[in-house]
Design an enzyme around this catalytic site. Structure first.
Site, PDB file in Angstrom:
ATOM      1  N   ASP A 326       0.820  -1.202   0.000  1.00 55.27           N
ATOM      2  CA  ASP A 326       0.000   0.000   0.000  1.00 55.27           C
ATOM      3  C   ASP A 326       0.865   1.268   0.000  1.00 55.27           C
ATOM      4  OD1 ASP A 326      -2.767   1.050   0.297  1.00 55.27           O
ATOM      5  OD2 ASP A 326      -2.017   1.830   2.202  1.00 55.27           O
ATOM      6  N   GLU A 355       1.276  -0.471  -5.009  1.00 54.27           N
ATOM      7  CA  GLU A 355       0.162   0.450  -5.254  1.00 54.27           C
ATOM      8  C   GLU A 355       0.740   1.813  -5.608  1.00 54.27           C
ATOM      9  OE1 GLU A 355      -3.614   2.827  -3.329  1.00 54.27           O
ATOM     10  OE2 GLU A 355      -1.816   2.418  -2.175  1.00 54.27           O
ATOM     11  N   ASP A 422     -10.984   1.416  -4.132  1.00 54.86           N
ATOM     12  CA  ASP A 422     -10.689   2.845  -4.030  1.00 54.86           C
ATOM     13  C   ASP A 422     -11.343   3.703  -5.101  1.00 54.86           C
ATOM     14  OD1 ASP A 422      -9.123   2.939  -1.724  1.00 54.86           O
ATOM     15  OD2 ASP A 422      -7.297   2.405  -2.790  1.00 54.86           O
TER      16      ASP A 422
END
Length: 575
Positions: A326, A355, A422
């Site tokens: 992340d 990410e 997201d």
């Protein structure tokens, strides 16, 4: 010749090794500007002077809106290589080397472009299983807590000495175990889970304890059973690692809140100010400006070692197959280098996905990550398939540009997706038009990269806001026409090396939405036809017709021949 458009960067996506005896060289030029290009290479430490060079013709491998890209794959016994390019414009040859352009190549070898040494450590090495993967992305709280069910009344709030955890919809690891048959039936073979470690929130991106499963989701024993059953079903699993920041109840941050400047953990966090103001907005660095997500100081060797131990632990003790990391672009590069080295020490074929929402080139040099989440792909599919903001020509130009950002082995392993936890559901971008969703998914499955299906897309979940696109799985709608097509396309991909691993060549694109490309691998070729328009198309150029006609469409099993029409909002796989 438009010289200012010419570009080559040594030791980049323009020059990389794919084995100890093979390198790929690329050069960029202005679009439709040159007749041909050749590369001349030789031994940079040869005894002769001037050194002998070998000429290799380059082929045009891609074109975008402004540029053409040429490529040559060179297999050689040489380990130290120098090279320059010959650019032919009409009847004139101009040479291009490290100092620029010349009409007469008499420069010394030390002034050529250099590939200093083909070191095995620098060769792009992505786990081979990644290219065969089709991913299913699960947001655990939203998926299931029983067989074919997600009962929101079972959502929990649990308080322990470590802190409070809660769930919103009640999804559990046991629910995933109970529904592995559904996942496998889709044809996918890789499961990606959003965070599952002990955390305060329902989304679990505010970690309390990196070594235990959140009690709202299940137990460590549940997770071990899940991994075992995933592997027994011929699938793999990767976890979400959140190391840019932690949660407010993480041991180190609790100590900082309690003891202030006297805390032994003050160097575990980035840019702390005292006294700590735990409010909105906080006076310390966080993920965005979220006070519940204080930013870890990953440059601190203690923090870096801790992160590496977490990375190893879930592989050694539970057998996971990799990590999605992340907010990777806000963590220092040395931490990711250490993380990769530590993880690959215990599992050499582990997959690491970053990410990163923008161009991820600096993270994908081979020393940090294997691939990244490909948001550019998402945006282009939204604009072309869902909203028709761009035509097929523009879509192809942008796809080609994105493929040229990385070495081909990296581009072919990017994590492609239409939606995620997201961003809004793709069906919402399509304003509920299932045919548009289906055609976008068809392209996702046929394109270079690892296709990722966000849970519930097969059930036609829509949503624009966070709670909407993280809606509970619609178990009452898993059997529908779209999911049937999705399974069929995945089956075709799983049985086709060209689609999984092949080169990507544009055959035709027009202003009406007709887009044709070829995937080719080891002399096997598959042609993919997409009609992203609201009308049937039966007229194609003769050179395209000769490539496609008398071949079979793998979806309908019909022979492409006159009279033949490519139906509106439809896709074809022709072999």
């Amino acid at each position: 010749m438009i010289k200012e458009a010419v570009l080559h960067i040594p030791l980049s996506q323009y020059a990389y090794a794919i084995s100890e005896d093979t390198i790929t060289l690329r050069i960029r030029t202005a679009k439709d500007d040159l007749r041909s290009i050749a590369v001349f290479y030789g031994d940079r430490v040869a005894y002769e002077e001037p050194i002998p060079v070998t000429k290799v013709s380059m082929h045009k491998c891609a074109s975008d809106d402004l540029f053409d890209y040429y490529e040559a794959i060179i297999t050689t016994d040489l380990t130290r290589i120098c090279y320059y390019f010959g650019l032919e414009d009409n009847d004139t040859t101009t040479y291009y080397y490290s100092r620029g352009f010349t009409s007469l190549m008499n420069a010394h070898r030390t002034e050529y472009f250099q590939f200093p040494y083909i070191r095995r450590e620098d060769i792009i090495n992505i786990p081979s299983w990644a290219y065969n993967s089709v991913m299913y992305h699960i947001f655990p709280d939203s998926f299931a807590n029983g067989q074919r069910t997600i009962d929101k009344s079972k959502a929990l709030t649990i308080t322990t000495y470590k802190g409070s955890s809660f769930s919103r919809l009640g999804g559990t690891l046991r629910g995933i175990i109970d529904n592995l048959d559904h996942i496998k039936d889709l044809g996918v073979n890789l499961i990606y889970l959003n965070p599952i470690f002990i955390a305060n929130s329902y989304h679990k991106y505010d970690t309390i304890d990196y070594f235990n499963i959140d009690p709202c989701i299940g137990s460590n024993e549940d997770f071990k059973e899940l991994v075992t059953k995933i592997h027994q079903n011929g699938m793999r699993i990767i976890l979400d690692g959140v190391f840019n920041h932690c949660g407010p109840d993480f041991l180190a941050f609790k100590d900082v809140l309690k003891n202030g400047e006297k805390s032994k953990y003050i160097n575990w966090f980035y840019k702390l100010k005292f006294p700590i103001e735990y409010k909105d907005p906080p006076n310390y660095e966080c993920f965005a400006y979220v006070k519940e997500m204080p930013k870890l100081n990953t440059g601190n060797p203690e923090v870096r070692d801790y992160i590496c131990k977490v990375g190893q632990y879930w592989i050694k003790e539970y057998g996971i197959d990799g990590w999605r990391l992340d907010v990777a672009n806000e963590v220092d590069h040395d931490t990711w280098r250490a993380f990769k080295n530590s993880v690959l020490t215990v599992r050499p074929d582990a997959l690491l996905i970053a990410e990163i929402w923008e161009d991820a080139d600096v993270w994908l040099k081979g020393d940090q990550f294997h691939c990244a989440m490909n948001y550019t792909f998402t945006y282009l599919c939204r604009d072309f398939f869902a909203q028709n903001k761009i035509n097929a020509i523009m879509f192809d130009q942008q796809i080609q540009k994105s493929l040229m950002r990385y070495p081909r082995p990296v581009a072919n392993a990017q994590m492609n997706f239409l939606d995620s936890h997201d961003v809004p559901r793709f069906l919402s971008y399509c304003k509920g038009n299932i045919k548009k969703l289906a055609l976008a998914y068809f392209y996702l499955i046929m394109a270079p990269g690892i296709p990722s299906i966000f849970y519930g897309d097969e059930c036609l979940i829509s949503g624009v806001t966070e709670y909407e696109y993280r809606s509970p799985m619609d178990w009452n709608n898993i059997d529908n026409e779209f999911s049937s097509y999705l399974k069929r396309w995945i089956l075709v991909r799983n049985n086709s090396d060209p689609i999984k691993k092949g080169d990507y060549t544009t055959i035709y694109a027009d202003n009406d939405g007709l887009y044709i490309f070829k995937r080719e691998y080891n002399d096997q070729a598959v042609f993919v036809v997409i009609n992203n328009s609201d009308k049937d198309i039966s007229v194609v150029p003769d050179d395209v017709r000769s490539l496609l006609y008398n071949k079979s469409d793998l979806i309908t099993n019909k022979i492409v021949n006159d009279p033949f029409s490519f139906k509106a909002l439809s896709g074809y796989i022709i072999e």
